[in-house]
Scaffold this motif. Structure first.
Motif, short mmCIF file in Angstrom:
data_model
loop_
_atom_site.label_atom_id
_atom_site.label_comp_id
_atom_site.label_asym_id
_atom_site.label_seq_id
_atom_site.Cartn_x
_atom_site.Cartn_y
_atom_site.Cartn_z
N PHE A 246 51.84 40.00 42.89
CA PHE A 246 50.71 40.02 41.97
C PHE A 246 49.70 38.94 42.37
N ASP A 247 48.72 39.36 43.19
CA ASP A 247 47.62 38.48 43.52
C ASP A 247 46.61 38.51 42.38
N SER A 248 45.44 37.92 42.57
CA SER A 248 44.45 37.85 41.49
C SER A 248 44.01 39.25 41.06
N LEU A 249 43.92 40.18 42.01
CA LEU A 249 43.50 41.54 41.68
C LEU A 249 44.53 42.24 40.80
N LEU A 250 45.80 42.22 41.22
CA LEU A 250 46.84 42.90 40.46
C LEU A 250 47.12 42.19 39.13
N SER A 251 46.96 40.87 39.10
CA SER A 251 47.14 40.15 37.84
C SER A 251 46.09 40.57 36.83
N LEU A 252 44.89 40.79 37.30
CA LEU A 252 43.83 41.26 36.41
C LEU A 252 44.14 42.67 35.92
#
Length: 354
Positions: A246-252
């Motif tokens: 979960f990078d920033s994109l997937l966390s969002l």
């Protein structure tokens, strides 16, 4: 820089080749990041190769009799794409350029491509899995070429090529604009008493404690697994989200999915405050105003708004045992948040190595 390069290229073509028949501009660069983390250089590195180069090609060929002027854009310009503000903006510029050329009586076609399989900027397993979880299918090279052949013979100035799994789009929480494409034929949206109410009823149907916590935990596990294209059984709710990819994109995407499916509002820093699903579950229950533990008092009988959907719960303090509960992350600057994130990431990594 682009202007001189384009002019030099066209000059060489005139010297050694027959007259130019047309242009296909397919350049693209990705450097994903939230807007707060994009500086001038990161924005320009993505915006330039697609939009500035397209503009210079337009200007350099104004005096030429072209048969076609094809611009490769992205569906991100139509639907938006989390953490791709720079790429979406560049693609939107390309779309606008196609319409501008048509207004001048010049040939132009902008294609808002969805993700391609095996090749292209989105041909990464982790990104493909996240898109597939939303019902967005990849375009094989064979299907893409066939689509291009059909589009070139059309009179459209802008076309979006985006294969969809309609059932997945319909069932995905937070489908946004895509959900409007799969509504019932009468144009009515899906019933407001959707997954959010089902989860709420399932939680309230069992007593506070382990069983109630398990209902919400399983929902979070399933949501996280869908976003990364994994089997829910392989999701460890006690493991750091960053370790699952979960990078920033997937966390969002995770925050947006939980907001939509649970009918609550969550701060943008929620996955930083609660780095594991186990840590996140009590906070989500608090926002839903549902007690997880027998000793907690919650207004579980609060009436839902008309339509059966529970409205967003009022803002409450984070759960007492939550990381950084006393820190107002939403009031911190981008630099402070970045420093805190780096510190927490290091802390998590060090803990995983023990």
């Amino acid at each position: 820089m682009y202007k001189s390069q384009v002019e030099d290229l066209l000059a060489r073509l005139e010297d050694s080749l027959p007259p130019l028949a047309g242009v296909v501009h397919a350049a693209g660069v990705l450097d994903d990041g939230l807007l707060t983390g994009l500086d001038r250089e990161r924005f320009r590195s993505v915006f330039g190769p697609k939009s500035a180069a397209a503009w210079h090609l337009h200007q350099a060929t104004l005096g030429r009799d072209l048969d076609f002027f094809v611009l490769y854009s992205s569906a991100a310009a139509v639907l938006g794409s989390a953490s791709q503000g720079n790429y979406a903006a560049a693609s939107a510029f390309v779309d606008a350029l196609a319409h501008h050329r048509r207004s001048l009586g010049l040939p132009a076609l902008s294609i808002d491509w969805g993700p391609w399989a095996r090749i292209g900027l989105a041909a990464r397993p982790e990104r493909g899995g996240a898109l597939a979880a939303r019902g967005i299918e990849s375009i094989t090279p064979e299907r893409g070429i066939a689509a291009l052949d059909r589009i070139l013979s059309s009179s459209a100035a802008q076309v979006c090529v985006l294969p969809l799994d309609r059932a997945t789009v319909r069932d995905h929480h937070g489908g946004g604009l895509l959900s409007t494409l799969v509504q019932d034929q009468d144009g009515q949206a899906q019933s407001a008493s959707g997954p959010g109410e089902e989860i709420r009823r399932s939680m309230l149907a069992v007593e506070p404690g382990r069983r109630r916590r398990a209902v919400l935990s399983e929902h979070c596990r399933t949501t996280a697994a869908r976003l990364i294209g994994a089997d829910p059984a392989r999701i460890d709710t006690s493991a750091p989200l960053t370790g699952m990819g979960f990078d920033s994109l997937l966390s969002l995407e995770l925050r947006k999915s939980l907001e939509s499916s649970l009918r609550v509002t969550l701060p943008s820093t929620v996955t930083w405050r609660f780095p594991t699903l186990d840590a996140l579950v009590p906070y989500l229950a608090d926002r839903m105003e549902i007690a997880l533990d027998p000793g907690r008092v919650a207004d579980e009988g609060r009436a839902a708004p008309s339509g059966g959907a529970a409205g967003p719960a009022p803002v409450r303090p984070a759960a007492e045992n939550a990381p950084d509960a006393a820190v107002d992350l939403d009031a911190m600057s981008a630099a402070e948040l970045q420093a805190l994130l780096m510190a927490k990431t290091t802390q998590i990594d060090e803990g995983a190595q023990r």
